[in-house]
Motif scaffolding. Structure first.
Motif, PDB file in Angstrom:
ATOM      1  N   HIS A  64       6.918  44.054  87.069  1.00 56.21           N
ATOM      2  CA  HIS A  64       7.296  44.257  85.676  1.00 56.21           C
ATOM      3  C   HIS A  64       7.142  45.741  85.368  1.00 56.21           C
ATOM      4  CE1 HIS A  64       2.937  43.847  85.464  1.00 56.21           C
ATOM      5  NE2 HIS A  64       2.907  44.172  84.182  1.00 56.21           N
ATOM      6  N   HIS A  66       5.357  47.599  83.167  1.00 59.06           N
ATOM      7  CA  HIS A  66       4.227  48.256  82.498  1.00 59.06           C
ATOM      8  C   HIS A  66       3.852  49.511  83.299  1.00 59.06           C
ATOM      9  CE1 HIS A  66       2.703  44.591  80.019  1.00 59.06           C
ATOM     10  NE2 HIS A  66       3.593  45.313  79.385  1.00 59.06           N
ATOM     11  N   HIS A  69       2.180  49.613  86.637  1.00 59.21           N
ATOM     12  CA  HIS A  69       2.905  49.029  87.773  1.00 59.21           C
ATOM     13  C   HIS A  69       4.145  49.845  88.165  1.00 59.21           C
ATOM     14  CE1 HIS A  69       0.573  45.233  87.692  1.00 59.21           C
ATOM     15  NE2 HIS A  69       0.334  45.675  86.464  1.00 59.21           N
ATOM     16  N   HIS A 164       3.937  37.223  80.551  1.00 57.43           N
ATOM     17  CA  HIS A 164       3.228  38.486  80.316  1.00 57.43           C
ATOM     18  C   HIS A 164       4.221  39.511  79.758  1.00 57.43           C
ATOM     19  CE1 HIS A 164       0.536  41.829  80.974  1.00 57.43           C
ATOM     20  NE2 HIS A 164       1.363  42.383  81.827  1.00 57.43           N
ATOM     21  N   ASP A 183       1.169  40.594  87.112  1.00 59.43           N
ATOM     22  CA  ASP A 183       0.198  40.227  86.072  1.00 59.43           C
ATOM     23  C   ASP A 183       0.369  38.799  85.577  1.00 59.43           C
ATOM     24  OD1 ASP A 183      -0.853  42.702  86.349  1.00 59.43           O
ATOM     25  OD2 ASP A 183      -0.273  43.462  84.378  1.00 59.43           O
TER      26      ASP A 183
HETATM   27 ZN   LIG Z   1       1.259  44.208  82.773  1.00 59.74          ZN
END
Ligand SMILES: [Zn+2]
Ligand SMILES: [Zn+2]
Length: 321
Positions: A64, A66, A69, A164, A183
């Protein structure tokens, strides 16, 4: 297939992030760590130990978008020359760093977040964006649910596991039912369903918790033997974790419903009661958590919600009416 975890430090409260190097043709890195000096050094050290060169990376796959990451995706892509970046199409806002500002603001207003708090959240978010480079449309390819990432001696199947974030994906090696879950699965904490616009209709809110419950069940149907999460140790007993998550979610839902008075409260009010005294960035996560649980309780007809003239949603406890 050699899957090598590389633990990379982050400046976030959650601590280090796990990146996964698949040291096989084509060399693939799943998640990159944030764009910090400490993170790139840890990544380089991990590659050195695995005897793999960063320049040989051909695929950078993101669970994902974020910052912890995806932060280094662009610089690694540039360093590796021909590497391609893959991320699910529903990670739009985070990926390009524009985070659909107006849509996001509208969601926060609806949740009852005061204007000065929204400004503070925006400032913090702008700070966090420094930890990731934006990826424009031509700089990545979309991960498609149920497709395969092929390797010389096997494959990883893409499993879209929203919750998430809307575009969160997991990767399953079917030969031994090993899962890399980002996550979606964290051993020690229940992941936050982060407040996001719906990727199909950004004027609506993404039903993060309902989607998350489906994703957890979908992973369960794969009967995983080992799940590598985005933070912390790997999970060897998914069944235990699944049941623990479900209990924690139900318990939190009960708590949230109890905090909804018959005269009505906003998600921001509920978040304040649920997490009294939380600071800074945690206020955004707190309101995300409250909204997610209120949405789920509402979808199960346990509470009522109405949109007031001031644009704020007010929840009412029906059992107390
Ligand atoms: Zn995350
Ligand atoms: Zn994370």
């Amino acid at each position: 297939m050699r899957v090598i975890p590389i633990v990379v430090p982050t400046p976030f409260y959650i601590g280090p992030v796990n990146c996964y190097l698949v040291a096989e043709d084509p060399v693939t890195l799943i998640d990159t760590g944030p764009k910090t000096k400490e993170a790139i050094e840890a990544l380089r050290e991990g590659f050195r130990r695995a005897r793999v060169h960063i320049r040989d990376v051909r695929r950078i796959v993101l669970t994902h978008a974020h910052e912890d990451h995806c932060g280094l995706a662009k610089s690694l892509r540039d360093e590796a020359k021909d590497a391609e970046v893959l991320v699910h199409g529903w990670e739009t806002g985070h990926r390009v760093g524009r985070l659909q500002h107006d849509e996001h603001r509208a969601l926060l207003v609806r949740a009852g977040v005061p204007a000065d708090e929204i400004s503070a959240m925006r400032r913090m978010y702008e700070g966090m964006r420094q930890l990731a480079d934006a990826l424009e449309d031509h700089e990545h390819r979309e991960l498609i649910d149920d497709s395969e990432l092929e390797f010389a001696t096997g494959a990883l199947r893409v499993v879209h596991t929203p919750g998430h974030t809307p575009g969160s994906c997991s990767f399953v090696r079917e030969a031994d039912r090993t899962v890399i879950a980002g996550d979606c699965v964290l051993k020690r904490i229940t992941p936050n369903p982060v407040l996001s616009p719906d990727p199909i209709d950004p004027s609506k809110r993404f039903r993060s918790l309902a989607e998350y419950l489906v994703s957890l069940a979908r992973l369960r149907s794969l009967a995983p033997t080992l799940v590598y999460g985005g933070h912390g140790e790997a999970v060897t007993d998914y069944e235990e974790l699944f049941n623990r998550y479900l209990r924690a979610i139900r318990e939190r839902q009960r708590e949230v419903i109890k905090l909804v008075p018959k005269e009505g409260a906003t998600a921001w009010d509920v978040a304040g009661e649920l997490f009294p005294g939380v600071g800074d960035m945690h206020r955004f996560l707190a309101v995300s958590e409250a909204v997610a649980h209120l949405d789920l309780a509402h979808s199960e007809d346990k509470i009522a919600v109405e949109l007031g003239g001031d644009g704020r949603e007010v929840y009412r406890n029906m059992s107390a009416v």
